[in-house]
Design an enzyme around this catalytic site. Sequence first.
Site, mmCIF file in Angstrom:
data_model
loop_
_atom_site.group_PDB
_atom_site.id
_atom_site.type_symbol
_atom_site.label_atom_id
_atom_site.label_comp_id
_atom_site.label_asym_id
_atom_site.label_seq_id
_atom_site.Cartn_x
_atom_site.Cartn_y
_atom_site.Cartn_z
ATOM 1 C CG PHE A 55 -1.945 1.110 1.205
ATOM 2 C CD1 PHE A 55 -1.710 2.279 1.911
ATOM 3 C CD2 PHE A 55 -3.106 0.990 0.453
ATOM 4 C CE1 PHE A 55 -2.630 3.316 1.888
ATOM 5 C CE2 PHE A 55 -4.038 2.018 0.425
ATOM 6 C CZ PHE A 55 -3.800 3.189 1.139
ATOM 7 C CD GLU A 56 2.347 1.341 3.636
ATOM 8 O OE1 GLU A 56 2.681 0.158 3.399
ATOM 9 O OE2 GLU A 56 1.282 1.649 4.175
ATOM 10 C CB ILE A 79 -0.455 -13.600 0.265
ATOM 11 C CG1 ILE A 79 0.890 -13.717 -0.474
ATOM 12 C CG2 ILE A 79 -1.088 -14.973 0.451
ATOM 13 C CD1 ILE A 79 1.943 -14.494 0.302
ATOM 14 C CG HIS A 85 -6.688 -4.954 3.922
ATOM 15 N ND1 HIS A 85 -6.238 -5.891 4.831
ATOM 16 C CD2 HIS A 85 -5.703 -4.049 3.836
ATOM 17 C CE1 HIS A 85 -5.060 -5.532 5.270
ATOM 18 N NE2 HIS A 85 -4.690 -4.423 4.681
#
Length: 150
Positions: A55-56, A79, A85
Amino acid sequence: VEEFEGEFKGEGLKLGIVVSRFNDLLTEELLRGALDCFRRHGVEEVKVVRVPGAFEIPLAVKKLIEKGVDGVLALGVVIRGETRHYELVSSQVAKALSQISLDTGVPVVFGVVTAEDELQAIGRAGVKVNRGFEYALTTLEMVNLVKKLY
Ligand SMILES: O=c1[nH]c(NC[C@H](O)[C@H](O)[C@H](O)CO)c([N+](=O)[O-])c(=O)[nH]1
């Protein structure tokens, strides 16, 4: 007919790799393959940026482009496993990375492996062939292509 395609030459290119640490048993392998590819194609300047998770990755990619690189390879492994999420993370990262590439005109290659479970992730990250090497080839091709289309 005028045709364009990018070569795999790396001399004189300034490249970036952003790699996430989540699942780093696999992401470090992707990184090793990508660096091997860049080195063997004559790339002298590579900036490697590590982030906590996939996400970063987009923010680090954006910052690297602002610093001035010819292309960026994003490497990660998402994974599904226990985390719910999984779709959110992978779809948001894919969307963000393509947006950054289109906004800046700088090639961003999506080397974020998504899989249902660890075993599938190992297969997709590359058992017979190192997917990091392949993603690095794509990066070289796109950087050289964009230079031709300038
Ligand atoms: O890179 C990954 N990040 C993951 N989550 C962390 C996420 O990327 C962020 O680091 C976190 O949400 C904090 O922003 C993953 N899972 O949750 O399963 C994963 O599989 N891979």
